[in-house]
Design an enzyme around this catalytic site. Structure first.
Site, mmCIF file in Angstrom:
data_model
loop_
_atom_site.group_PDB
_atom_site.id
_atom_site.type_symbol
_atom_site.label_atom_id
_atom_site.label_comp_id
_atom_site.label_asym_id
_atom_site.label_seq_id
_atom_site.Cartn_x
_atom_site.Cartn_y
_atom_site.Cartn_z
ATOM 1 N N LYS A 90 -55.295 -38.854 31.593
ATOM 2 C CA LYS A 90 -56.508 -39.539 31.148
ATOM 3 C C LYS A 90 -56.912 -40.520 32.216
ATOM 4 O O LYS A 90 -56.091 -41.305 32.705
ATOM 5 C CB LYS A 90 -56.218 -40.288 29.832
ATOM 6 C CG LYS A 90 -57.434 -40.998 29.276
ATOM 7 C CD LYS A 90 -58.283 -40.069 28.446
ATOM 8 C CE LYS A 90 -59.699 -40.562 28.217
ATOM 9 N NZ LYS A 90 -60.638 -40.247 29.311
ATOM 10 N N GLN A 111 -53.432 -46.122 36.652
ATOM 11 C CA GLN A 111 -53.809 -45.632 35.320
ATOM 12 C C GLN A 111 -52.588 -45.309 34.457
ATOM 13 O O GLN A 111 -52.616 -45.468 33.241
ATOM 14 C CB GLN A 111 -54.709 -44.398 35.484
ATOM 15 C CG GLN A 111 -55.562 -44.082 34.268
ATOM 16 C CD GLN A 111 -56.841 -44.911 34.199
ATOM 17 O OE1 GLN A 111 -57.507 -45.102 35.209
ATOM 18 N NE2 GLN A 111 -57.204 -45.385 33.031
ATOM 19 N N LYS A 114 -51.507 -48.648 32.980
ATOM 20 C CA LYS A 114 -52.575 -49.164 32.125
ATOM 21 C C LYS A 114 -52.602 -48.403 30.805
ATOM 22 O O LYS A 114 -52.631 -48.999 29.725
ATOM 23 C CB LYS A 114 -53.921 -48.985 32.848
ATOM 24 C CG LYS A 114 -55.119 -49.482 32.073
ATOM 25 C CD LYS A 114 -56.446 -48.981 32.630
ATOM 26 C CE LYS A 114 -56.646 -49.328 34.087
ATOM 27 N NZ LYS A 114 -58.016 -49.023 34.538
ATOM 28 N N LYS A 126 -56.783 -39.433 37.609
ATOM 29 C CA LYS A 126 -58.058 -39.956 38.132
ATOM 30 C C LYS A 126 -58.685 -38.877 38.994
ATOM 31 O O LYS A 126 -57.991 -38.031 39.544
ATOM 32 C CB LYS A 126 -57.807 -41.203 38.987
ATOM 33 C CG LYS A 126 -59.035 -42.058 39.223
ATOM 34 C CD LYS A 126 -59.244 -43.019 38.084
ATOM 35 C CE LYS A 126 -60.539 -43.792 38.187
ATOM 36 N NZ LYS A 126 -60.597 -44.873 37.176
ATOM 37 N N GLY A 165 -65.830 -41.821 32.710
ATOM 38 C CA GLY A 165 -66.628 -42.479 33.752
ATOM 39 C C GLY A 165 -65.812 -43.422 34.612
ATOM 40 O O GLY A 165 -64.675 -43.770 34.311
ATOM 41 N N ASP A 166 -66.399 -43.816 35.715
ATOM 42 C CA ASP A 166 -65.892 -44.869 36.608
ATOM 43 C C ASP A 166 -67.092 -45.224 37.489
ATOM 44 O O ASP A 166 -68.236 -44.904 37.132
ATOM 45 C CB ASP A 166 -64.680 -44.379 37.429
ATOM 46 C CG ASP A 166 -63.932 -45.529 38.116
ATOM 47 O OD1 ASP A 166 -63.176 -46.237 37.439
ATOM 48 O OD2 ASP A 166 -64.146 -45.751 39.330
ATOM 49 N N THR A 209 -65.081 -51.762 28.230
ATOM 50 C CA THR A 209 -64.290 -52.362 29.317
ATOM 51 C C THR A 209 -64.636 -53.847 29.452
ATOM 52 O O THR A 209 -63.750 -54.705 29.516
ATOM 53 C CB THR A 209 -64.509 -51.614 30.638
ATOM 54 O OG1 THR A 209 -64.348 -50.215 30.400
ATOM 55 C CG2 THR A 209 -63.523 -52.065 31.685
ATOM 56 N N ASN A 240 -71.466 -51.121 34.800
ATOM 57 C CA ASN A 240 -71.054 -51.037 33.400
ATOM 58 C C ASN A 240 -70.110 -52.178 32.997
ATOM 59 O O ASN A 240 -70.323 -52.838 31.982
ATOM 60 C CB ASN A 240 -70.394 -49.668 33.163
ATOM 61 C CG ASN A 240 -69.821 -49.567 31.769
ATOM 62 O OD1 ASN A 240 -68.640 -49.839 31.556
ATOM 63 N ND2 ASN A 240 -70.633 -49.205 30.799
ATOM 64 N N SER A 376 -61.671 -44.950 25.015
ATOM 65 C CA SER A 376 -61.728 -43.507 25.287
ATOM 66 C C SER A 376 -60.715 -42.771 24.413
ATOM 67 O O SER A 376 -60.998 -41.698 23.876
ATOM 68 C CB SER A 376 -61.401 -43.223 26.759
ATOM 69 O OG SER A 376 -62.524 -43.438 27.578
HETATM 70 P P1 NDP Z 1 -70.564 -48.995 38.114
HETATM 71 O O1 NDP Z 1 -70.839 -47.883 39.028
HETATM 72 O O2 NDP Z 1 -71.257 -49.066 36.805
HETATM 73 O O3 NDP Z 1 -70.827 -50.396 38.847
HETATM 74 C C1 NDP Z 1 -70.139 -50.729 40.002
HETATM 75 C C2 NDP Z 1 -70.631 -52.077 40.498
HETATM 76 O O4 NDP Z 1 -69.806 -52.501 41.571
HETATM 77 C C3 NDP Z 1 -72.041 -52.026 41.057
HETATM 78 O O5 NDP Z 1 -72.644 -53.278 40.885
HETATM 79 C C4 NDP Z 1 -71.788 -51.730 42.533
HETATM 80 O O6 NDP Z 1 -72.846 -52.121 43.396
HETATM 81 C C5 NDP Z 1 -70.559 -52.546 42.796
HETATM 82 N N1 NDP Z 1 -69.783 -51.914 43.876
HETATM 83 C C6 NDP Z 1 -69.272 -50.659 43.882
HETATM 84 N N2 NDP Z 1 -68.654 -50.408 45.052
HETATM 85 C C7 NDP Z 1 -68.801 -51.522 45.778
HETATM 86 C C8 NDP Z 1 -68.383 -51.867 47.074
HETATM 87 N N3 NDP Z 1 -67.694 -51.018 47.840
HETATM 88 N N4 NDP Z 1 -68.693 -53.120 47.506
HETATM 89 C C9 NDP Z 1 -69.384 -53.992 46.708
HETATM 90 N N5 NDP Z 1 -69.819 -53.697 45.483
HETATM 91 C C10 NDP Z 1 -69.515 -52.486 45.023
HETATM 92 O O7 NDP Z 1 -68.977 -48.999 37.903
HETATM 93 P P2 NDP Z 1 -68.119 -49.692 36.761
HETATM 94 O O8 NDP Z 1 -68.742 -50.959 36.339
HETATM 95 O O9 NDP Z 1 -67.811 -48.658 35.755
HETATM 96 O O10 NDP Z 1 -66.754 -49.985 37.542
HETATM 97 C C11 NDP Z 1 -66.491 -51.230 38.198
HETATM 98 C C12 NDP Z 1 -64.988 -51.381 38.394
HETATM 99 O O11 NDP Z 1 -64.328 -51.365 37.115
HETATM 100 C C13 NDP Z 1 -64.300 -50.281 39.211
HETATM 101 O O12 NDP Z 1 -63.214 -50.858 39.907
HETATM 102 C C14 NDP Z 1 -63.763 -49.345 38.137
HETATM 103 O O13 NDP Z 1 -62.688 -48.570 38.607
HETATM 104 C C15 NDP Z 1 -63.317 -50.362 37.102
HETATM 105 N N6 NDP Z 1 -63.173 -49.874 35.726
HETATM 106 C C16 NDP Z 1 -64.183 -49.229 35.081
HETATM 107 C C17 NDP Z 1 -64.020 -48.821 33.769
HETATM 108 C C18 NDP Z 1 -65.106 -48.169 33.012
HETATM 109 O O14 NDP Z 1 -64.893 -47.909 31.822
HETATM 110 N N7 NDP Z 1 -66.278 -47.923 33.568
HETATM 111 C C19 NDP Z 1 -62.742 -49.023 33.071
HETATM 112 C C20 NDP Z 1 -61.771 -49.778 33.817
HETATM 113 C C21 NDP Z 1 -61.990 -50.167 35.096
HETATM 114 P P3 NDP Z 1 -73.858 -50.988 43.970
HETATM 115 O O15 NDP Z 1 -74.663 -50.560 42.783
HETATM 116 O O16 NDP Z 1 -74.638 -51.689 45.017
HETATM 117 O O17 NDP Z 1 -72.978 -49.895 44.514
HETATM 118 O O1 2IT Z 2 -60.264 -47.198 35.296
HETATM 119 C C1 2IT Z 2 -60.403 -46.843 34.098
HETATM 120 O O2 2IT Z 2 -59.589 -47.164 33.241
HETATM 121 C C2 2IT Z 2 -61.587 -46.070 33.747
HETATM 122 N N1 2IT Z 2 -62.427 -45.823 34.615
HETATM 123 C C3 2IT Z 2 -61.758 -45.550 32.352
HETATM 124 C C4 2IT Z 2 -60.941 -44.307 32.140
HETATM 125 C C5 2IT Z 2 -61.160 -43.595 30.829
HETATM 126 O O3 2IT Z 2 -60.568 -42.519 30.692
HETATM 127 O O4 2IT Z 2 -61.880 -44.086 29.952
#
Ligand code: NDP
Ligand code: 2IT
Length: 444
Positions: A90, A111, A114, A126, A165-166, A209, A240, A376
């Protein structure tokens, strides 16, 4: 040489040019030292650490797709099925030009622990691609997602591997991938999470998240005698995780003054307007430069800089290694009380050590951002029983999962004499369950 040091050395040697993977392995194994030392003979004989740092399987494949002008492009797709000791693989799918095997491996490795911390039956995995959805038309994104799933669908399933998603993968991408999976495999099943609400998605998954990050942060602060209400919060990212972290922080009475993206950052002294942020990012898919059009009092700055803003709480919610030692020094100098990681591994090892040495409460991502994957898993449960729970039901379960995670890692840290070190606590608590399951299942 100690068993932990031997395995770290092997990982660096056997996986060259994968610095993020090395970093994640070091962070976890270093903090497992007390557990490993207490069980060294058995773990060595069973090669437990060698097995845990080697993915069960890693897939790498070609993803050809056609753009709106008729040009063919080729991206690389990945899925690392890291560990299935406690449940089906997952973990999310990252779509970003920086994606490579080492980044997917670091994310898959994190992961495992976590998912274990959530208390739910999910293993670690992943995937993703170096495809960049930014600036692409909906049709181009669909073409990529369909091609990606045409290959990936051979290796996943509701009981084997359930992606989500990620970065770069949201509801739109999950929808296109789900449609293609169903079309090719002929199965209407919960093979992906983060689905739309009309076709098997769960309420609260979108918010989970960010909300979970705040539920855990509030509990950590409360257990240390601090009330989150009235505190100033800086957030990085504007995707997100950042959006719903900001929303929940404001609902808890805190004031969020920054958000950022990969080109710049916003400082809003009156508190970030979450409705405006949602419209800019979720509806228009635009840049943060637009924020000033909604809030004339706000400042926009190019580059990075959110950690220079004086705050009580810092929530890195963008990407790995975005909070460096210099940033940690600025946070400490500004009186920051707590850092909780919404992103995966956003704080460098040196920055984490500096924060902890200076008594800043520090919640690592594998605990603090586990609310996404936990919800999830609740989506998987609802899909299995072919029912949908209410928002309140899912949200209540998420809250109790996050509070439990905090107490589990707090207890684990205390048990091994590291009271208040939540990094050690999270790694030990996450590892113990996986290790026991692996040992019980024999040499596989
Ligand atoms: P999104 O794609 O929705 O948003 C990512 C954000 O981070 C955007 O604002 C983006 O800016 C910025 N960003 C991405 N890459 C870079 C970079 N190299 N340098 C600077 N800014 C950057 O992703 P999420 O919000 O889903 O994910 C954010 C983090 O949270 C990640 O580390 C992800 O692995 C983690 N995460 C996500 C989960 C989820 O459920 N979605 C769960 C657990 C962890 P820009 O638009 O300019 O690229
Ligand atoms: O980093 C993470 O935990 C995620 N991007 C969510 C993974 C999931 O299966 O919901």
């Amino acid at each position: 040489m100690s068993y932990v040091d031997e395995v770290i050395e092997q990982v660096v040697k056997q996986n060259p040019a994968e610095p993020e993977f090395h970093q994640a392995v070091k962070e976890v194994l270093e903090s497992l030292r007390p557990v490993v030392e207490a069980n060294e003979e058995r773990y060595r004989r069973e090669a437990l650490l060698e097995r845990i740092v080697n993915p069960e399987r890693q897939l790498k494949f070609r993803v050809p797709w056609v753009d709106d002008k008729g040009q063919v492009h080729v991206n690389t797709g990945y899925r690392v099925q890291f560990n299935s000791a406690i449940g089906p693989y997952k973990g999310g799918l990252r779509l970003h030009p920086s994606v490579n095997l080492g980044i997917i491996k670091f994310l898959g490795f994190e992961q495992i622990f976590k998912n274990s911390l959530t208390g739910l039956p999910i293993g670690g995995g992943k995937g993703g691609s170096d495809f960049d959805p930014k600036g692409k038309s909906d049709r181009e994104v669909m073409a990529f997602c369909q091609s990606f799933m045409t290959e990936l669908c051979k290796y996943i399933g509701a009981d084997t591997d359930v992606p989500a998603g990620d970065i770069g993968t949201g509801a739109r991408e999950i929808g296109y991938m789900f449609g293609q999976y169903k079309r090719i495999r002929g199965l209407y099943e919960g093979v992906l999470t983060g689905k739309g609400l009309t076709y098997g998605g769960s309420l609260v998954r979108t918010e989970a998240t960010g909300y979970g990050l705040l539920y855990l942060t509030k509990e950590m602060l409360a257990c240390n005698g601090i009330d989150i209400a009235g505190k100033t919060v800086v957030i990085s990212g504007s995707g997100n995780v950042a959006i719903y972290a900001a929303q929940k922080a404001e609902q808890m009475g805190a004031k969020v003054v920054t958000v950022s993206d990969s080109t710049g950052w916003v400082y809003d002294p009156d508190g970030i307007d979450v409705a405006a942020l949602k419209e800019i990012k979720e509806v228009k898919r635009a840049r943060l430069t637009e924020y000033k059009n909604y809030r004339p009092n706000a400042e926009y700055h190019d580059g990075r800089g959110v950690w220079s803003v004086k705050c009580d709480i810092a929530l890195p919610c963008a990407t790995q290694n975005e909070l460096h030692l210099e940033d940690a020094k600025q946070l400490v100098a500004g009186g920051c009380l707590a850092v909780a990681e919404g992103a995966n591994m956003p704080t460098t090892l040196e920055a984490t050590e500096y924060l902890q040495a200076n008594k800043v409460l520090f919640a690592p991502g594998k605990a603090a951002n586990a609310g996404g994957v936990a919800t999830s898993a609740l989506e998987m449960t609802q899909n299995s029983e072919r029912l949908s729970w209410t928002f309140e039901e899912v949200d209540a379960k998420l809250q109790s999962i996050m509070v439990n995670i905090f107490h589990n890692l707090d207890d684990a840290a205390k048990r091994y004499g590291f009271e208040g070190n939540y990094v050690v606590g999270a790694n030990i608590a996450g590892f113990e369950k996986v290790a026991e399951a692996m040992l019980a299942q024999g040499v596989i």
